[in-house]
Enzyme design. Structure first.
Site, PDB file in Angstrom:
ATOM      1  N   TYR A  55       7.546 -17.451 -16.482  1.00  0.00           N
ATOM      2  CA  TYR A  55       7.937 -17.930 -15.155  1.00  0.00           C
ATOM      3  C   TYR A  55       9.391 -17.553 -14.900  1.00  0.00           C
ATOM      4  O   TYR A  55      10.241 -17.763 -15.759  1.00  0.00           O
ATOM      5  CB  TYR A  55       7.780 -19.453 -15.053  1.00  0.00           C
ATOM      6  CG  TYR A  55       6.630 -19.820 -14.141  1.00  0.00           C
ATOM      7  CD1 TYR A  55       6.645 -19.440 -12.811  1.00  0.00           C
ATOM      8  CD2 TYR A  55       5.525 -20.518 -14.630  1.00  0.00           C
ATOM      9  CE1 TYR A  55       5.591 -19.749 -11.981  1.00  0.00           C
ATOM     10  CE2 TYR A  55       4.462 -20.830 -13.806  1.00  0.00           C
ATOM     11  CZ  TYR A  55       4.497 -20.442 -12.475  1.00  0.00           C
ATOM     12  OH  TYR A  55       3.453 -20.730 -11.651  1.00  0.00           O
ATOM     13  N   GLU A  57      11.028 -17.902 -11.417  1.00  0.00           N
ATOM     14  CA  GLU A  57      11.383 -18.108  -9.998  1.00  0.00           C
ATOM     15  C   GLU A  57      12.879 -17.922  -9.813  1.00  0.00           C
ATOM     16  O   GLU A  57      13.679 -18.395 -10.624  1.00  0.00           O
ATOM     17  CB  GLU A  57      10.943 -19.502  -9.552  1.00  0.00           C
ATOM     18  CG  GLU A  57       9.441 -19.581  -9.359  1.00  0.00           C
ATOM     19  CD  GLU A  57       8.963 -20.945  -8.907  1.00  0.00           C
ATOM     20  OE1 GLU A  57       9.785 -21.761  -8.471  1.00  0.00           O
ATOM     21  OE2 GLU A  57       7.744 -21.167  -9.001  1.00  0.00           O
ATOM     22  N   ASP A 201       6.460   0.193   7.516  1.00  0.00           N
ATOM     23  CA  ASP A 201       5.594  -0.030   6.363  1.00  0.00           C
ATOM     24  C   ASP A 201       5.215   1.357   5.848  1.00  0.00           C
ATOM     25  O   ASP A 201       4.364   2.034   6.427  1.00  0.00           O
ATOM     26  CB  ASP A 201       4.357  -0.822   6.827  1.00  0.00           C
ATOM     27  CG  ASP A 201       3.329  -0.998   5.721  1.00  0.00           C
ATOM     28  OD1 ASP A 201       3.457  -0.353   4.666  1.00  0.00           O
ATOM     29  OD2 ASP A 201       2.383  -1.783   5.934  1.00  0.00           O
ATOM     30  N   THR A 227       3.839  -0.649  -0.657  1.00  0.00           N
ATOM     31  CA  THR A 227       3.152  -0.978  -1.904  1.00  0.00           C
ATOM     32  C   THR A 227       3.625   0.012  -2.950  1.00  0.00           C
ATOM     33  O   THR A 227       4.275   1.019  -2.632  1.00  0.00           O
ATOM     34  CB  THR A 227       1.621  -0.857  -1.760  1.00  0.00           C
ATOM     35  OG1 THR A 227       1.309   0.460  -1.303  1.00  0.00           O
ATOM     36  CG2 THR A 227       1.070  -1.880  -0.787  1.00  0.00           C
ATOM     37  N   LYS A 230      -0.139   3.287  -4.178  1.00  0.00           N
ATOM     38  CA  LYS A 230      -0.855   4.354  -3.466  1.00  0.00           C
ATOM     39  C   LYS A 230      -0.290   5.702  -3.927  1.00  0.00           C
ATOM     40  O   LYS A 230      -0.418   6.019  -5.093  1.00  0.00           O
ATOM     41  CB  LYS A 230      -0.758   4.124  -1.952  1.00  0.00           C
ATOM     42  CG  LYS A 230      -1.416   2.796  -1.524  1.00  0.00           C
ATOM     43  CD  LYS A 230      -1.462   2.641  -0.018  1.00  0.00           C
ATOM     44  CE  LYS A 230      -2.186   1.378   0.408  1.00  0.00           C
ATOM     45  NZ  LYS A 230      -1.345   0.156   0.327  1.00  0.00           N
ATOM     46  N   ARG A 236      -0.410  -2.239  -8.953  1.00  0.00           N
ATOM     47  CA  ARG A 236      -0.764  -2.872  -7.676  1.00  0.00           C
ATOM     48  C   ARG A 236       0.319  -3.888  -7.318  1.00  0.00           C
ATOM     49  O   ARG A 236       0.522  -4.862  -8.042  1.00  0.00           O
ATOM     50  CB  ARG A 236      -2.118  -3.553  -7.830  1.00  0.00           C
ATOM     51  CG  ARG A 236      -2.761  -4.039  -6.567  1.00  0.00           C
ATOM     52  CD  ARG A 236      -4.261  -4.192  -6.772  1.00  0.00           C
ATOM     53  NE  ARG A 236      -4.870  -2.891  -6.973  1.00  0.00           N
ATOM     54  CZ  ARG A 236      -5.226  -2.055  -5.983  1.00  0.00           C
ATOM     55  NH1 ARG A 236      -5.068  -2.413  -4.732  1.00  0.00           N
ATOM     56  NH2 ARG A 236      -5.740  -0.874  -6.242  1.00  0.00           N
TER      57      ARG A 236
HETATM   58  N1  DSN Z   1      -6.414  -1.272   2.549  1.00  0.00           N
HETATM   59  C1  DSN Z   1      -5.390  -0.288   2.244  1.00  0.00           C
HETATM   60  C2  DSN Z   1      -5.862   1.085   2.531  1.00  0.00           C
HETATM   61  O1  DSN Z   1      -6.931   1.414   2.075  1.00  0.00           O
HETATM   62  O2  DSN Z   1      -5.186   1.857   3.197  1.00  0.00           O
HETATM   63  C3  DSN Z   1      -4.148  -0.602   2.908  1.00  0.00           C
HETATM   64  O3  DSN Z   1      -3.784  -1.896   2.588  1.00  0.00           O
END
Ligand code: DSN
Length: 418
Positions: A55, A57, A201, A227, A230, A236
């Site tokens: 933990y 925080e 984003d 994120t 990707k 993730r």
């Molecule tokens: N759901 C994701 C995608 O496939 O682009 C984005 O969050």
């Protein structure tokens, strides 16, 4: 088999078998979902580590728990590497996901009832950019912008006129199904004229931005969300970048505003991902991702398919199957039977529902991680086109499956994990 898998086997063979079966599935199919990728063993090791036990925080040096001296090192590494990678003045690496990164972005600046202007989901945007079923559409008034009917690309003049008319408090840029380069400088100028904030984003294009293959939003945006899993090929999770003037508010909204204890194992894995993304190999990888997407798209055009906007500048594109009298839903199922994983996707001005759709989204980050190049892309486009043109024919699907299996076996994935 790894030592960790051996110990899982000893405790829970059911779950161990799920993990092995999923590793076999990932190896044995062509993964073309544009938002997916395959992490390195180093990222995987950090994720599956004892840091999950802690933990923490708060932030490095200012925690609400004792014993944080080691995880502080991990978080500082992640923050410093993110800042260096994206030339950002501030990085917060605690967001558990892209959606939570966007929550942090919004609530750092907005109050419920404020107006946001985001790209419509059915034109390539994202649920969290103002869709009515999502928190973003529930908390904020939403004005959606769309791509041009003629070019299927952003029409910055129309966007400017809409922003000046609607006067949103924040313009949200970024997409999950838009294949073309964003002009962030132009968006900044529009926001300045309309007197609104700019949130970008960059989740889909973060790897391309890190590699210098897509313009960076960092110099232009009031806040950048992303994120890590990707094109960036990390664990993730999410992160937020901001100019120094917004550092304090972003950190305060991330914790205690939105989240509790950060996932320290994931933060360590983010640090590994940012280090990997700063290397020459990563830049070469991203160049190949784009080259592969362009090769695939061009081959589909040659085969008489409609690629939305005619091509791609990035890692993905949309195929509009309406002229083939085929829905995205049927196409997704036929390709899956042939060993190719994609997702059905609405195309701009789609007349079908989001559960059926007229398109599929095609992406190359995962296949490129396996080492596939233009030669394989040409072959894959031909297999896909043949399946889509003859989707009801079992013999066609069987022949396609044999070809995809051969390709998969030529580019093994995580063999030690099956
Ligand atoms: N759901 C994701 C995608 O496939 O682009 C984005 O969050």
């Amino acid at each position: 088999m790894t030592d960790l898998m051996r110990s899982l086997d000893g405790v829970d063979r059911d779950v161990a078998e799920v993990l092995r079966a999923e590793a076999r599935r990932q190896h044995g199919t062509l993964e073309m979902i544009a938002s997916e990728n395959f992490v390195s063993p180093a990222v995987l090791a950090a994720m599956g580590s004892v840091l999950t036990n802690k933990y923490a925080e708060g932030y490095p040096g200012k925690r609400y728990y004792g014993g944080c001296e080691e995880v502080d090192v991990a978080e500082n590494l992640a923050r410093d590497r993110a800042k260096a990678l994206f030339s950002a003045e501030h990085a917060n690496v605690q967001a558990h996901s892209g959606s939570q990164a966007n929550q942090i972005g919004y609530f750092s600046f907005l109050k419920p009832g404020d107006t946001i202007m985001g790209l419509s989901l059915s034109h390539g945007g994202h649920l969290t950019h103002g869709h009515p079923v999502n928190f973003s559409g529930m908390f904020f008034k939403v004005v959606a912008y769309e791509v041009s009917r003629e070019t299927k690309t952003l029409d910055y003049d129309a966007l400017r006129a809409q922003a000046l008319r609607e006067r949103p408090k924040m313009l949200v840029a970024g997409a999950s199904a838009y294949a073309r380069t964003w002009d962030f400088a132009r968006l900044r100028a529009i926001c300045d004229e309309a007197g609104c904030l700019l949130m970008v984003d960059m989740a889909h294009i973060a790897g391309l931005v890190a590699a210098g293959l897509h313009p960076s939003p960092v110099p232009y945006a009031d806040v950048v969300t992303s994120t890590t899993h990707k094109t960036l090929r990390g664990p993730r999770g999410g992160f937020v970048l901001a100019p120094a003037r917004n550092a304090e508010v972003v950190d305060k909204i991330a914790f205690p505003g939105m989240q509790g204890g950060p996932f320290m194992h994931i933060i360590a894995a983010k640090a590994v991902c940012f280090k990997e993304a700063a290397g020459d190999e990563f830049r070469a990888y991203q160049k190949q991702v784009v080259a592969n997407a362009q090769t695939l798209a061009a081959r589909f055009v040659e085969r008489g398919f409609e690629v939305v906007s005619g091509g791609t500048d990035t890692h993905l594109f949309l195929l509009d199957l309406a002229s083939k009298d085929l829905s995205g839903k049927k196409a997704e199922a036929a390709l899956e039977a042939a060993g190719i994983t994609v997702n059905k996707n609405t195309v701009p001005f789609d007349t079908r529902s989001p559960f059926v759709t007229s398109g599929i989204r095609v992406g190359t980050p995962a296949l490129t991680t396996r080492g596939m190049k233009e030669r394989e892309m040409g072959r894959i486009a031909d297999v896909m086109a043949t399946v889509l043109e003859d989707y009801a024919n079992e013999a066609t699907i069987r022949a396609a499956r044999a070809q995809t299996r051969e390709l998969c076996d030529a580019f093994p994935l995580y063999p030690e994990l099956w």
